[in-house]
Design an enzyme around this catalytic site. Structure first.
Site, short mmCIF file in Angstrom:
data_model
loop_
_atom_site.label_atom_id
_atom_site.label_comp_id
_atom_site.label_asym_id
_atom_site.label_seq_id
_atom_site.Cartn_x
_atom_site.Cartn_y
_atom_site.Cartn_z
N TYR A 142 27.69 41.48 -27.40
CA TYR A 142 26.78 40.71 -28.34
C TYR A 142 27.09 40.97 -29.77
O TYR A 142 27.32 42.38 -30.13
CB TYR A 142 25.41 41.18 -28.21
CG TYR A 142 24.37 40.41 -29.04
CD1 TYR A 142 24.23 38.94 -28.92
CD2 TYR A 142 23.62 41.20 -30.20
CE1 TYR A 142 23.25 38.24 -30.00
CE2 TYR A 142 22.99 40.52 -31.05
CZ TYR A 142 22.81 39.23 -30.94
OH TYR A 142 21.58 38.49 -31.92
N ASP A 234 33.18 46.28 -33.61
CA ASP A 234 31.96 45.96 -34.25
C ASP A 234 31.28 47.11 -33.60
O ASP A 234 30.89 47.95 -32.63
CB ASP A 234 31.13 44.88 -33.10
CG ASP A 234 29.76 44.61 -33.53
OD1 ASP A 234 29.06 45.32 -34.22
OD2 ASP A 234 29.23 43.53 -33.03
N LYS A 263 22.56 48.85 -38.37
CA LYS A 263 21.43 49.80 -38.11
C LYS A 263 21.38 50.86 -38.57
O LYS A 263 20.80 51.19 -39.96
CB LYS A 263 21.76 50.01 -36.42
CG LYS A 263 21.62 48.92 -35.70
CD LYS A 263 21.70 48.94 -34.02
CE LYS A 263 21.88 47.40 -33.61
NZ LYS A 263 20.37 46.88 -33.53
#
Length: 445
Positions: A142, A234, A263
């Site tokens: 994702y 990522d 995050k």
């Protein structure tokens, strides 16, 4: 009781699609629990119920809900000076300097507002740098809600994974299985001169958790180098959690061309970032010709929270602490499952952990996995350990809906379907939280 959450949800359905602002929040059934406030490693809902919070904002909260005093003070100071200026601030520079000092591959940084925005910009940059269009992604991974990565299927038959994305877009994306070296080589042999970049998570943490096999990332890096494609890591999830301040790339010894962050780099506030080699990142406007901009990029409150949070981690052995908690949880869960549900498997690394509900036809999990899955062929549970994000589908079980959901809720532990079946879970922050978590699992099993 969850009467207040139910009432809020009924109201939300009238004004928010599905009653939420991010689809995953609607996973708990029959309706989501609405949070009111956090307290350390716990969260209190609108009805006053108190839960262990394994979610931790889906990863950004390295310190739980009680931020260290220097972080709180820095945020309050910045907010008191003005919410936003539409002008650069020195704090953006300081935060970027900190990141470039600690993350080996990052020489220059562009802050944005979410992990999705970071990966969108990284893909655009890779296409501009290479003057190619195709992007290789991993099945089950994702990379945010963007057109280039919401694609499923195989290398020869990619298709959009959601309505609203034209098939012509999906044709520029090549999904391959994570941990499959041979397929990656075949794709580069066929499309090498068309591939702009490979977008990969160091650990498939959003679905899984799937740890890389030895040599997998090295192979991807070599394929990119040989073909002129860019390697994009990522690290929205793994960044500043796995591998500490050096991120996962320092732990794996990989030197990606571009890295995406989110995050933890924002300390719990909206954030994303694209980092990498100067020759690539400086191609963003205004120094280059790849357009990228955002009103809230480098927001003062976010920069304060992110920078002070990382500085606090650097000065207070934070990673040693949270990684030890992750180890304790995995070891404790392994012991519980060996006794009560030996077909299930504990996976994870560093401070992340998950119980995979895959039915393993093997003896109870062995000691080689309790401190994190390492794809060790000598482990008796090796065949059941997730190898790729798509293996999350094998973890789904009727037992979850029948037993775990009501039991965990009654035990006072906040969970959601994708925490158990597809997502990584975040972590307790005290020894007491670890014991409470393990006690809850014993009650459920």
């Amino acid at each position: 009781m969850h009467d207040e959450s139910r009432d809020i949800y009924d109201r939300a359905l009238s004004v928010l699609p599905g009653g939420v602002n991010s689809a995953v929040r609607a996973a708990p059934q029959p309706y989501p629990v609405f949070a009111q406030r956090g307290d350390g490693g716990h969260v209190i809902d609108a009805d006053g119920n108190r839960y262990i919070d394994w979610i931790q904002g889906l990863g950004p909260l390295l310190y739980g809900h009680d931020l260290p005093e220097p972080v709180t003070a820095a945020v309050q100071r910045r907010v008191s000076e003005g919410p936003i200026f539409g002008m650069p601030t020195e704090l953006e520079v300081e935060h970027a300097e900190f990141v470039t000092r600690h993350v080996p591959s990052v020489e220059m940084l562009r802050f944005v507002n979410s992990g999705t925005e970071a990966t969108v910009s990284a893909v655009r940059l890779a296409r501009a740098v290479t003057e190619r269009n195709k992007i290789v992604i991993m099945q089950g991974g994702y990379h945010g809600a963007q057109e280039s990565t919401l694609v499923e299927g195989g290398p020869d038959h990619p298709k959009p994974s959601t309505h609203g994305i034209p098939q012509s877009f999906a044709q520029e994306t090549i999904p391959v299985p994570f941990n499959d070296i041979e397929t990656a080589k075949e794709v580069f042999e066929e499309h090498g001169d068309e591939i702009a970049g490979v977008l990969v998570e160091p650990i498939q943490a959003n679905s899984g958790i799937a740890y890389p096999k030895d040599g997998y990332h090295e192979t991807l890096a070599q394929l990119c180098e040989d073909s002129g494609a860019l390697l994009i890591w990522d690290e929205v999830i793994t960044g500043f959690r796995i591998g500490g301040l050096g991120c996962a790339q320092s732990a794996f010894g990989i030197d990606p061309d571009i890295t995406t962050f989110g995050k933890i780099i924002g300390g719990g506030f909206p954030v994303g970032a694209i980092g990498g080699k100067t020759e690539y990142i400086e191609q963003f406007t205004p120094s280059g010709e790849v357009f990228q901009a955002g009103t809230f990029s480098g927001h003062p409150a976010t920069m304060a929270a992110g920078l002070e949070g990382l500085k606090y981690a650097a000065e207070n052995d934070v990673y040693e602490h949270v990684n030890d908690l992750g180890r304790q949880l995995r070891e404790g869960l392994t012991e519980i499952l060996a006794e009560r549900a030996p077909e299930y498997t504990v996976v994870g690394a560093g401070s992340i952990f998950k119980v995979a509900f895959t039915r393993a036809d093997a003896p109870p999990q062995s000691d080689c996995c309790v401190n994190g899955c390492r794809q060790n062929p000598e482990c008796a549970r090796f065949s059941a350990c997730p190898k790729r994000g798509t293996d999350a589908q094998r973890m789904e079980t009727d037992r979850y809906a029948r037993l775990f959901r009501p039991a965990m809720r009654d035990a006072g532990v906040l969970v959601s379907q994708n925490q158990f079946e597809a997502n990584f879970v975040s972590y307790a922050h005290t020894e007491e939280d670890v014991e409470e978590t393990l006690d809850a699992y014993r009650d459920c099993l």
